[in-house]
Write an enzyme that holds these catalytic residues in place. Structure first.
Site, mmCIF file in Angstrom:
data_model
loop_
_atom_site.group_PDB
_atom_site.id
_atom_site.type_symbol
_atom_site.label_atom_id
_atom_site.label_comp_id
_atom_site.label_asym_id
_atom_site.label_seq_id
_atom_site.Cartn_x
_atom_site.Cartn_y
_atom_site.Cartn_z
ATOM 1 N NE ARG A 114 37.698 43.943 37.259
ATOM 2 C CZ ARG A 114 37.443 43.379 36.088
ATOM 3 N NH1 ARG A 114 37.662 42.086 35.919
ATOM 4 N NH2 ARG A 114 36.996 44.088 35.079
ATOM 5 C CD GLU A 153 38.417 45.038 31.255
ATOM 6 O OE1 GLU A 153 37.772 44.611 30.287
ATOM 7 O OE2 GLU A 153 37.962 45.025 32.426
ATOM 8 C CD GLU A 305 38.733 40.512 29.088
ATOM 9 O OE1 GLU A 305 37.533 40.821 29.299
ATOM 10 O OE2 GLU A 305 39.626 40.701 29.910
ATOM 11 C CG HIS A 356 31.432 36.812 31.882
ATOM 12 N ND1 HIS A 356 32.017 36.146 30.826
ATOM 13 C CD2 HIS A 356 31.496 38.131 31.573
ATOM 14 C CE1 HIS A 356 32.420 37.024 29.926
ATOM 15 N NE2 HIS A 356 32.098 38.227 30.342
#
Length: 658
Positions: A114, A153, A305, A356
Site C-alpha cells: 500500500r 496515513e 484509529e 491485527h
C-alpha cells in the site's frame, strides 16, 4: 467552517474502519445488527477500495457502495467516506510505472502493498482527482454522509526524477535565486555550489554524509508535497459538500508531516494511536499524543484509529488485558477526543493484517473484546451529551517543532543517541506525573495564556521563535529549557557562540564551551540526581543561580541546572524522579496547581467540560479522596468525598447538588 461538532451532533462518535468488501454481502446485515448492539454510530468506508471502485482505468463500480451507505443509514450509523487514494490498484503501477516511488538508491518501490505512489506524479494526481470528483458527486447528498476522510496515513517518500523536478520548483519558490539557495545550504563546504537549478537533485544515496541543509529542505518539501495531494482532494469534496467536515489521519509523532501546518488545512484533526499494552508508560504515551493532537486541533479532536486488542506489526504482539482498552479510550475522551474509533470493525481473515485485532474479533460476538466494546459504547452514549464539544484547560505548554526535529536528527551530530521524541516524552511524563494539564505549542505561537512553558529540546530555532521565548520570559512567564536548544538558525547554521546569544543572556550563560554527550547506559552525577544522555560545559554570568552542579568527571563543579529569574536551563537529562521534581517546582512557582492533589500512585485526573475524569492505570484497588460530593456518570452512583477505583478503573464525575 464545518467542525467535529457538526459530525458528532452532540454525541461521542464511536466506531471504526469498516472494510466490507473483504466479506460476502450476507455478512453485512449481521455487521449492521452487531454495530447497533455495540452502540456504534460511525464507520469509515472505502479507505482501501480503489481497486473495487475502479477495477480498470476509468471504470466505476459504485453499486456495492450504494448498498452499504443505504444499509448504514437504515441502522442509524453515520459514514465517514474515504477517498481511497492511499493505495492505487495494481493496474496503475503496471500501466504507469512512473507513478511508483523510488528509494534513495533509485530502486523502484513496487506495488503489492500500500502507499505505493509518488506524491509528485501528475499521473497519480490526475487519477486520484478524477476518482475523488466522481465519489463526491455521487454521495454529496446521501443522508449517511457525515465526514470526508482523505487518503490514509500520508507517509510516502520518493526520490524519483518527477520528485526532483517538483523539488526544484519548490526551492525556486522558497529562495528565488541560486545565490540565496547556495547561502542557505552552505554550499561552499565540500565544493557543493550549484550554478543552475537543473543541477539540484533530491538528497539521494551519496558517497558520504549529505548536505544537512539540503536534507532539511527536502523534508520540508516532502511534507508540503504530500499536503498538496491532500488539499487537491479536500477542495474537490468541499466544493460538492461545503457543510461536511474533512479530515485525514495523522500517525502519532511521525516525522514526515509537519502536523502544525497540516492541521491548519483540516476541519477535524484526527490521529491513530497504538500504545504498547506491555509498556508501563503506555498510559502516559497515550496522554501525550492526546495532548498534542488536541493542541493541533485547538479543541476537540478525533481518535481515528486504535486497537481493540493486539496489533500485528511489533516483534511480539500482546493483547490488551481486560479493561485496558476502556481505560485508554476514556482517557482520550478526557483529553479532548469527541470520537473514539478503531482499526477495524471486523477482524480480517486474509491479508497482512489478519492478526491485527478488530472490534469484532475472530472469536465473534461471544468474545471478550466484543463484550468490552459493547460496554464502552454504552458508556460513551451516556457521557457524550455532558462532555462533547468541550475543551481541556491547561496552564503549561510544551514546545514542539518539526523543523527542529528534522534538523537535529541528521548525521554528523555530537550524539546519535539523542532521540528527539524520547526527550519530549520524558518531559511530558514528568509533568503528567505532577498531575499538571499540558498543551503543546509551536515555538513561534502566542504563549501569553500559559503560566509556564517547557522546552525539552529545540536544536533549531528561528529568530522569531527566539524573540518569542525571550519576550515570554521577560514578560513574567516561567520558561524551562532543556539542553542543546537554540543552537542552529532556520538554515541549520550554527549560531555564533554555539547557542543563540539572546538565549545565553536570558539563562545567564556567559560561554558554552563544549557539548559533552554521554555514552549509552552511562550517567553523570549531579547534586541530588544523575543525568543521562547529555551534558554541557557552561560558564555562567554573575547573578545566575546554580540549582545543581556536576559532581564528577571533566565537568565536576560546573553548573548542570541553572536559573536566572524565571528562566531555567537544564544542561542534562535528569533521571525521571529528578526531572519530575525540577519541573514540578518550576510550575508550582509559576502558580500552576495539579488537577487534583493527593492522588494515589497510578491515578490520573483530568478536567474537561465541568467533569472530573479519574483514570486508574494500576491493577490494585485504590481510594481517591474528593473535594466534595459528585455523581459518577458511568455508574449513576453518588460519591461523597471518596471514590474507589479497581483495576484499570475509571470514574467520570460531575459535582452533585448538596
Amino acid at each position: 467552517m464545518p467542525s467535529l461538532r457538526d459530525a458528532a451532533r452532540g454525541r461521542i462518535l464511536f466506531g471504526g474502519d469498516y472494510n466490507p468488501e473483504q466479506w460476502p454481502e450476507e455478512v453485512w446485515e449481521d455487521d449492521a445488527r452487531l454495530m447497533k448492539e455495540a452502540g456504534v454510530n460511525s464507520v469509515t468506508l472505502g479507505v482501501f477500495s480503489w481497486a473495487k471502485i475502479e477495477p480498470r482505468p476509468g471504470a466505476r463500480e459504485f453499486g456495492w457502495l450504494d448498498r452499504l451507505l443505504d444499509l448504514m443509514h437504515a441502522h442509524g450509523v453515520g459514514v465517514v467516506l474515504a477517498t481511497p487514494t492511499a493505495s492505487p490498484p495494481p493496474w496503475m503501477g503496471a500501466r504507469h510505472p512512473e507513478t511508483l516511488p523510488r528509494a534513495e538508491d533509485g530502486s523502484v518501490v513496487w506495488y503489492g502493498s500500500r502507499q505505493q505512489f509518488c506524491a509528485s506524479s501528475p499521473v497519480y494526481r490526475r487519477y486520484a482527482a478524477a476518482l475523488t470528483e466522481d465519489l463526491a458527486a455521487r454521495y454529496a447528498d446521501h443522508p449517511a454522509l457525515t465526514m470526508w476522510h482523505i487518503n490514509n496515513e500520508y507517509c510516502t517518500h520518493c526520490w524519483c526524477d518527477e520528485t526532483a523536478a517538483h523539488f526544484r520548483r519548490w526551492l525556486r519558490s522558497r529562495y528565488a535565486t541560486m545565490d540565496a539557495l547556495n547561502e542557505a545550504w552552505g554550499t561552499a563546504f565540500w565544493s557543493q555550489r550549484y550554478d543552475s537549478w537543473t543541477e539540484i537533485l533530491p538528497p539521494r544515496k551519496a558517497q558520504y554524509m549529505k548536505n544537512p541543509a539540503q536534507v532539511l529542505d527536502f523534508k520540508r518539501f516532502t511534507s508540503d508535497a504530500l499536503m498538496e495531494c491532500y488539499i487537491a482532494e479536500r477542495d474537490i469534496v468541499a466544493r460538492h459538500t461545503p457543510r461536511v467536515p474533512v479530515t485525514t489521519n495523522f500517525m502519532p509523532l511521525w516525522s514526515g508531516q509537519d502536523a502544525w501546518a497540516w492541521s491548519a488545512q483540516e476541519d477535524i484533526v484526527s490521529v491513530d494511536i497504538y500504545p504498547d499494552p506491555r509498556d508501563p508508560q503506555g498510559g502516559q504515551y497515550n496522554a501525550m499524543l492526546a495532548d498534542m493532537t488536541r493542541s493541533q486541533a485547538g479543541g476537540p479532536w478525533m481518535l481515528m484509529e486504535q486497537a481493540a486488542g493486539p496489533v500485528n506489526w511489533r516483534g511480539v504482539n500482546h493483547p490488551k488485558p481486560e479493561g485496558l482498552n476502556r481505560l485508554w479510550s476514556l482517557q482520550a475522551v478526557a483529553r479532548g477526543a469527541d470520537a473514539v474509533c478503531y482499526f477495524q470493525w471486523r477482524q480480517s481473515r486474509q491479508g497482512s493484517e489478519k492478526f491485527h485485532s478488530g472490534m469484532l474479533t475472530h472469536a465473534g460476538e461471544q468474545g471478550r473484546t466484543f463484550r468490552e466494546i459493547k460496554r464502552l459504547g454504552a458508556e460513551l452514549t451516556a457521557i457524550g451529551p455532558a462532555v462533547g464539544g468541550s475543551d481541556v484547560p491547561a496552564d503549561v505548554a510544551i514546545l514542539h517543532d518539526w523543523d527542529s526535529w528534522w534538523a537535529g536528527a541528521q548525521e554528523g551530530r555530537p550524539s546519535s543517541l539523542l532521540d528527539y521524541t524520547e526527550v519530549v516524552q520524558r518531559w511530558h511524563r514528568a509533568l503528567w506525573e505532577n498531575g499538571v494539564a499540558t498543551d503543546f505549542a509551536r515555538p513561534d505561537a502566542d504563549l501569553s495564556r500559559f503560566k509556564a512553558v517547557a522546552v525539552p529540546h529545540l536544536y533549531l530555532l528561528t529568530d522569531e521563535s527566539v524573540d518569542n521565548l525571550v519576550a515570554y520570559a521577560q514578560g513574567g512567564g516561567t520558561l524551562v529549557c532543556g539542553f542543546f536548544s537554540g543552537i542552529a538558525d532556520v538554515d541549520d547554521r550554527i549560531r555564533p557562540g554555539g547557542m543563540d546569544a539572546r538565549l545565553r543572556e536570558l539563562f545567564g550563560i556567559r560561554t558554552l564551551h563544549e557539548w559533552w554527550p554521554l555514552d549509552a547506559g552511562s550517567a553523570v552525577a549531579c547534586d541530588g540526581f544523575d543525568g543521562s544522555l547529555w551534558s554541557e560545559e557552561l560558564e555562567t554570568t554573575e547573578g545566575t543561580e546554580v540549582i545543581a552542579a556536576y559532581r564528577d568527571g571533566e565537568l565536576a563543579g560546573l553548573p548542570a541546572v541553572l536559573r536566572r529569574g524565571r528562566a531555567h536551563y537544564l544542561s542534562t537529562l535528569p533521571e525521571p524522579a529528578a526531572l519530575r521534581a525540577l519541573l514540578g517546582d518550576a510550575v508550582r512557582e509559576a502558580g500552576v496547581e495539579p488537577v487534583l492533589a493527593g492522588l494515589p500512585d497510578g491515578v490520573e485526573a483530568v478536567r474537561r467540560g465541568g467533569l472530573l475524569f479519574l483514570l486508574h492505570h494500576g491493577r490494585d484497588t485504590v481510594t481517591v479522596t474528593l473535594p466534595g460530593a459528585y455523581e459518577d456518570l458511568l455508574t449513576g452512583h453518588r460519591a461523597d468525598g471518596r471514590v474507589e477505583l479497581g483495576r484499570h478503573g475509571v470514574a467520570v464525575l460531575r459535582s452533585a447538588a448538596p
